[in-house]
Design a protein around this motif. Structure first.
Motif, short mmCIF file in Angstrom:
data_model
loop_
_atom_site.label_atom_id
_atom_site.label_comp_id
_atom_site.label_asym_id
_atom_site.label_seq_id
_atom_site.Cartn_x
_atom_site.Cartn_y
_atom_site.Cartn_z
N LEU A 130 0.83 -1.20 0.00
CA LEU A 130 0.00 0.00 0.00
C LEU A 130 0.87 1.25 0.00
CD1 LEU A 130 -2.84 -1.08 2.45
CD2 LEU A 130 -3.05 -0.65 0.00
N GLY A 131 2.00 1.19 0.70
CA GLY A 131 2.94 2.30 0.68
C GLY A 131 3.52 2.51 -0.71
N VAL A 132 3.84 1.39 -1.38
CA VAL A 132 4.36 1.46 -2.75
C VAL A 132 3.32 2.08 -3.68
CG1 VAL A 132 4.91 0.02 -4.75
CG2 VAL A 132 6.01 -0.43 -2.55
N VAL B 271 3.76 5.50 -5.91
CA VAL B 271 3.63 5.55 -7.37
C VAL B 271 2.54 6.53 -7.79
CG1 VAL B 271 3.06 4.20 -9.44
CG2 VAL B 271 4.53 3.21 -7.67
N LEU B 272 1.43 6.56 -7.03
CA LEU B 272 0.34 7.47 -7.36
C LEU B 272 0.72 8.93 -7.13
CD1 LEU B 272 -2.72 5.54 -5.87
CD2 LEU B 272 -2.40 6.15 -8.28
N PHE C 164 7.74 8.77 -11.44
CA PHE C 164 8.47 7.55 -11.09
C PHE C 164 8.50 6.59 -12.27
CE2 PHE C 164 8.50 3.20 -9.31
CZ PHE C 164 9.72 3.24 -8.65
N GLY C 165 9.73 6.22 -12.68
CA GLY C 165 9.88 5.23 -13.74
C GLY C 165 9.72 5.75 -15.15
N VAL D 214 2.88 0.58 -18.40
CA VAL D 214 3.41 -0.31 -17.37
C VAL D 214 3.03 0.19 -15.99
CG1 VAL D 214 5.51 -1.29 -16.36
CG2 VAL D 214 5.31 -1.08 -18.83
N ARG D 215 3.05 1.51 -15.79
CA ARG D 215 2.68 2.10 -14.50
C ARG D 215 1.24 1.77 -14.15
NH1 ARG D 215 0.57 7.12 -12.85
NH2 ARG D 215 1.35 7.83 -10.82
#
Length: 260
Positions: A114-116, A120-121, A126-127, A239-240
Protein backbone atom coordinates in the motif's frame (compact mmCIF):
# COMPACT_ATOMS: atom_id res chain seq x y z
CA UNK A 1 -0.28 -36.45 -15.79
CA UNK A 2 -3.37 -36.72 -13.54
CA UNK A 3 -6.88 -37.09 -14.96
CA UNK A 4 -8.00 -33.62 -16.05
CA UNK A 5 -11.24 -32.72 -17.81
CA UNK A 6 -11.05 -30.86 -21.11
CA UNK A 7 -12.75 -27.84 -19.52
CA UNK A 8 -10.19 -27.70 -16.71
CA UNK A 9 -7.34 -28.06 -19.20
CA UNK A 10 -8.65 -25.18 -21.32
CA UNK A 11 -9.06 -22.95 -18.24
CA UNK A 12 -5.52 -23.77 -17.06
CA UNK A 13 -4.07 -22.95 -20.49
CA UNK A 14 -5.94 -19.63 -20.64
CA UNK A 15 -4.77 -18.81 -17.11
CA UNK A 16 -1.20 -19.60 -18.18
CA UNK A 17 -1.49 -17.20 -21.14
CA UNK A 18 -2.91 -14.40 -18.97
CA UNK A 19 -0.28 -14.99 -16.29
CA UNK A 20 2.47 -14.81 -18.91
CA UNK A 21 1.13 -11.47 -20.14
CA UNK A 22 0.94 -9.98 -16.63
CA UNK A 23 4.37 -11.30 -15.68
CA UNK A 24 6.02 -9.90 -18.81
CA UNK A 25 4.58 -6.42 -18.31
CA UNK A 26 5.18 -5.89 -14.61
CA UNK A 27 5.62 -9.21 -12.77
CA UNK A 28 3.11 -10.97 -10.56
CA UNK A 29 1.83 -13.58 -13.01
CA UNK A 30 2.06 -16.18 -10.25
CA UNK A 31 -0.89 -14.46 -8.56
CA UNK A 32 -3.04 -15.95 -11.31
CA UNK A 33 -1.17 -19.10 -12.35
CA UNK A 34 -0.63 -20.68 -8.93
CA UNK A 35 -4.25 -20.32 -7.69
CA UNK A 36 -5.47 -21.65 -11.05
CA UNK A 37 -3.35 -24.78 -10.62
CA UNK A 38 -4.47 -25.21 -7.01
CA UNK A 39 -8.15 -24.91 -7.96
CA UNK A 40 -7.87 -26.99 -11.11
CA UNK A 41 -5.88 -29.80 -9.49
CA UNK A 42 -7.31 -30.03 -5.95
CA UNK A 43 -6.08 -33.58 -5.33
CA UNK A 44 -2.50 -33.04 -6.54
CA UNK A 45 0.14 -32.57 -3.78
CA UNK A 46 1.26 -28.98 -3.22
CA UNK A 47 4.88 -29.80 -4.12
CA UNK A 48 3.78 -30.94 -7.60
CA UNK A 49 1.71 -27.77 -8.03
CA UNK A 50 4.71 -25.61 -7.15
CA UNK A 51 7.06 -27.58 -9.39
CA UNK A 52 4.66 -27.46 -12.35
CA UNK A 53 4.13 -23.74 -11.78
CA UNK A 54 7.88 -23.11 -12.05
CA UNK A 55 8.21 -25.27 -15.17
CA UNK A 56 5.48 -23.23 -16.87
CA UNK A 57 6.70 -19.84 -15.64
CA UNK A 58 10.33 -20.23 -16.70
CA UNK A 59 9.33 -20.70 -20.34
CA UNK A 60 7.25 -17.53 -20.46
CA UNK A 61 9.82 -15.55 -18.50
CA UNK A 62 12.59 -16.66 -20.87
CA UNK A 63 10.51 -15.73 -23.92
CA UNK A 64 9.75 -12.29 -22.46
CA UNK A 65 13.43 -11.80 -21.63
CA UNK A 66 14.46 -12.57 -25.22
CA UNK A 67 11.78 -10.18 -26.56
CA UNK A 68 12.99 -7.39 -24.28
CA UNK A 69 16.65 -8.06 -25.10
CA UNK A 70 16.00 -7.30 -28.76
CA UNK A 71 14.61 -3.81 -28.15
CA UNK A 72 15.21 -2.66 -24.55
CA UNK A 73 18.57 -1.39 -23.18
CA UNK A 74 19.21 -4.35 -20.87
CA UNK A 75 22.52 -4.65 -18.99
CA UNK A 76 22.76 -8.42 -19.14
CA UNK A 77 25.88 -8.70 -16.92
CA UNK A 78 24.32 -6.68 -14.10
CA UNK A 79 20.98 -8.49 -14.43
CA UNK A 80 22.66 -11.92 -14.27
CA UNK A 81 24.68 -10.91 -11.18
CA UNK A 82 21.49 -9.72 -9.51
CA UNK A 83 19.85 -12.99 -10.57
CA UNK A 84 22.62 -15.11 -9.04
CA UNK A 85 22.35 -13.13 -5.79
CA UNK A 86 18.58 -13.68 -5.90
CA UNK A 87 19.14 -17.40 -6.40
CA UNK A 88 21.29 -17.58 -3.26
CA UNK A 89 18.79 -15.41 -1.39
CA UNK A 90 15.84 -17.57 -2.39
CA UNK A 91 17.58 -20.75 -1.26
CA UNK A 92 18.35 -19.10 2.09
CA UNK A 93 14.76 -17.88 2.42
CA UNK A 94 13.43 -21.35 1.67
CA UNK A 95 15.67 -22.75 4.41
CA UNK A 96 14.05 -20.46 6.99
CA UNK A 97 10.51 -20.67 5.59
CA UNK A 98 9.43 -23.60 7.73
CA UNK A 99 9.99 -21.65 10.94
CA UNK A 100 8.01 -18.52 10.01
CA UNK A 101 4.22 -18.23 9.82
CA UNK A 102 2.83 -16.60 6.70
CA UNK A 103 0.10 -15.13 8.92
CA UNK A 104 2.76 -12.85 10.40
CA UNK A 105 4.24 -11.86 7.05
CA UNK A 106 1.02 -11.07 5.14
CA UNK A 107 0.06 -7.90 7.09
CA UNK A 108 3.62 -6.55 6.77
CA UNK A 109 3.67 -7.13 3.01
CA UNK A 110 0.21 -5.56 2.63
CA UNK A 111 1.38 -2.39 4.40
CA UNK A 112 4.52 -2.26 2.23
CA UNK A 113 2.50 -2.71 -0.96
CA UNK A 114 0.00 0.00 0.00
CA UNK A 115 2.94 2.30 0.68
CA UNK A 116 4.36 1.46 -2.75
CA UNK A 117 1.00 2.17 -4.41
CA UNK A 118 0.76 5.54 -2.63
CA UNK A 119 4.31 6.40 -3.72
CA UNK A 120 3.63 5.55 -7.37
CA UNK A 121 0.34 7.47 -7.36
CA UNK A 122 1.78 10.57 -5.68
CA UNK A 123 4.91 10.61 -7.84
CA UNK A 124 3.79 10.43 -11.48
CA UNK A 125 7.37 10.86 -12.70
CA UNK A 126 8.47 7.55 -11.09
CA UNK A 127 9.88 5.23 -13.74
CA UNK A 128 9.73 7.63 -16.66
CA UNK A 129 12.62 7.34 -19.08
CA UNK A 130 13.15 11.08 -19.51
CA UNK A 131 13.55 11.66 -15.77
CA UNK A 132 15.51 8.55 -14.82
CA UNK A 133 18.01 8.83 -17.67
CA UNK A 134 19.40 11.99 -16.03
CA UNK A 135 20.62 10.11 -12.94
CA UNK A 136 23.97 8.30 -13.33
CA UNK A 137 24.18 4.71 -12.11
CA UNK A 138 27.24 4.49 -9.88
CA UNK A 139 29.16 1.39 -8.89
CA UNK A 140 27.72 1.72 -5.39
CA UNK A 141 24.18 1.61 -6.77
CA UNK A 142 25.02 -1.48 -8.82
CA UNK A 143 26.42 -3.24 -5.74
CA UNK A 144 23.32 -2.20 -3.78
CA UNK A 145 21.12 -3.68 -6.51
CA UNK A 146 23.03 -6.98 -6.42
CA UNK A 147 23.01 -7.30 -2.62
CA UNK A 148 19.68 -5.76 -1.62
CA UNK A 149 17.53 -6.24 -4.72
CA UNK A 150 18.95 -9.64 -5.64
CA UNK A 151 19.69 -11.05 -2.20
CA UNK A 152 16.85 -9.33 -0.35
CA UNK A 153 14.02 -9.96 -2.79
CA UNK A 154 15.42 -13.42 -3.51
CA UNK A 155 15.24 -14.15 0.22
CA UNK A 156 11.62 -12.95 0.26
CA UNK A 157 10.83 -15.15 -2.74
CA UNK A 158 12.09 -18.25 -0.95
CA UNK A 159 10.48 -17.26 2.35
CA UNK A 160 7.03 -16.21 1.12
CA UNK A 161 6.92 -15.38 -2.59
CA UNK A 162 3.79 -13.52 -3.77
CA UNK A 163 4.57 -10.45 -5.87
CA UNK A 164 8.30 -11.10 -6.25
CA UNK A 165 8.34 -9.98 -9.89
CA UNK A 166 6.52 -6.76 -9.01
CA UNK A 167 8.95 -6.02 -6.18
CA UNK A 168 11.85 -6.60 -8.58
CA UNK A 169 10.49 -4.08 -11.09
CA UNK A 170 9.92 -1.45 -8.38
CA UNK A 171 13.30 -2.00 -6.73
CA UNK A 172 15.26 -1.93 -9.99
CA UNK A 173 13.48 1.26 -10.99
CA UNK A 174 14.29 2.91 -7.65
CA UNK A 175 17.88 1.70 -7.15
CA UNK A 176 19.23 1.76 -10.71
CA UNK A 177 17.03 4.65 -11.90
CA UNK A 178 15.63 2.63 -14.78
CA UNK A 179 12.40 3.49 -16.53
CA UNK A 180 9.63 0.97 -15.86
CA UNK A 181 9.94 -0.76 -19.24
CA UNK A 182 13.71 -1.28 -18.84
CA UNK A 183 13.19 -2.40 -15.23
CA UNK A 184 10.68 -5.01 -16.41
CA UNK A 185 13.20 -6.22 -19.00
CA UNK A 186 15.97 -6.59 -16.41
CA UNK A 187 13.58 -8.21 -13.94
CA UNK A 188 12.83 -10.94 -16.48
CA UNK A 189 16.51 -11.98 -16.58
CA UNK A 190 16.61 -12.07 -12.77
CA UNK A 191 13.42 -14.16 -12.79
CA UNK A 192 14.92 -16.64 -15.24
CA UNK A 193 17.81 -17.20 -12.82
CA UNK A 194 15.61 -17.73 -9.77
CA UNK A 195 13.11 -19.90 -11.65
CA UNK A 196 15.91 -22.07 -13.02
CA UNK A 197 17.26 -22.75 -9.53
CA UNK A 198 13.84 -23.58 -8.12
CA UNK A 199 12.91 -25.75 -11.10
CA UNK A 200 16.17 -27.71 -10.82
CA UNK A 201 15.31 -28.54 -7.20
CA UNK A 202 11.71 -29.53 -8.02
CA UNK A 203 12.90 -31.66 -10.95
CA UNK A 204 15.46 -33.39 -8.72
CA UNK A 205 12.67 -34.16 -6.25
CA UNK A 206 10.44 -35.47 -9.05
CA UNK A 207 7.62 -33.01 -8.33
CA UNK A 208 6.95 -31.62 -11.82
CA UNK A 209 3.98 -32.70 -13.99
CA UNK A 210 5.97 -32.37 -17.20
CA UNK A 211 3.23 -33.15 -19.76
CA UNK A 212 0.81 -30.62 -18.29
CA UNK A 213 3.62 -28.09 -17.82
CA UNK A 214 4.72 -28.43 -21.46
CA UNK A 215 1.21 -27.68 -22.77
CA UNK A 216 0.61 -24.76 -20.39
CA UNK A 217 4.09 -23.40 -21.10
CA UNK A 218 3.19 -22.85 -24.78
CA UNK A 219 0.30 -20.60 -23.75
CA UNK A 220 2.39 -18.89 -21.09
CA UNK A 221 5.08 -18.19 -23.69
CA UNK A 222 2.55 -16.70 -26.12
CA UNK A 223 1.10 -14.48 -23.39
CA UNK A 224 4.53 -13.39 -22.17
CA UNK A 225 5.80 -12.41 -25.61
CA UNK A 226 2.59 -10.49 -26.32
CA UNK A 227 2.91 -8.68 -22.98
CA UNK A 228 6.55 -7.77 -23.58
CA UNK A 229 5.77 -6.40 -27.04
CA UNK A 230 2.86 -4.36 -25.69
CA UNK A 231 4.99 -2.93 -22.87
CA UNK A 232 7.70 -1.94 -25.37
CA UNK A 233 5.14 -0.37 -27.70
CA UNK A 234 3.05 1.50 -25.11
CA UNK A 235 5.86 2.58 -22.78
CA UNK A 236 6.24 3.40 -19.10
CA UNK A 237 2.80 4.99 -18.56
CA UNK A 238 1.13 1.75 -19.63
CA UNK A 239 3.41 -0.31 -17.37
CA UNK A 240 2.68 2.10 -14.50
CA UNK A 241 -1.06 1.52 -14.89
CA UNK A 242 -0.69 -2.26 -14.96
CA UNK A 243 1.68 -2.03 -11.99
CA UNK A 244 -0.95 -0.30 -9.85
CA UNK A 245 -3.61 -2.86 -10.82
CA UNK A 246 -1.27 -5.74 -9.91
CA UNK A 247 -0.26 -4.13 -6.59
CA UNK A 248 -3.88 -3.61 -5.50
CA UNK A 249 -4.77 -7.14 -6.68
CA UNK A 250 -1.91 -8.54 -4.62
CA UNK A 251 -3.07 -6.63 -1.52
CA UNK A 252 -6.61 -7.99 -2.03
CA UNK A 253 -5.30 -11.55 -2.45
CA UNK A 254 -3.14 -11.32 0.69
CA UNK A 255 -6.03 -9.84 2.66
CA UNK A 256 -8.31 -12.63 1.48
CA UNK A 257 -5.77 -15.28 2.52
CA UNK A 258 -5.24 -13.58 5.88
CA UNK A 259 -8.83 -13.21 6.99
CA UNK A 260 -10.65 -16.14 5.42
Amino acid sequence: MPDISLTTLVVLCLAAAAAGWIDAVVGGGGLLLLPALLLGLPHVPAAHILGTNKAVAIVGTSGAAVTYLRKAPVKVGTAVRIGLAALVGSMTGAFFAAGISSDVLRPVIMVVLLGVAAFVLLRPSFGRAADDAKVPVTRARTVTAIVLVGGGIGFYDGLFGPGTGTFLVLALTAVLHLDLVTASANAKIVNVCTNAGALAMFAYQGTVLWQLAALMALFNLAGAMAGARMALRKGSEFVRGVLLVVVFSLVAKLAFDQWT
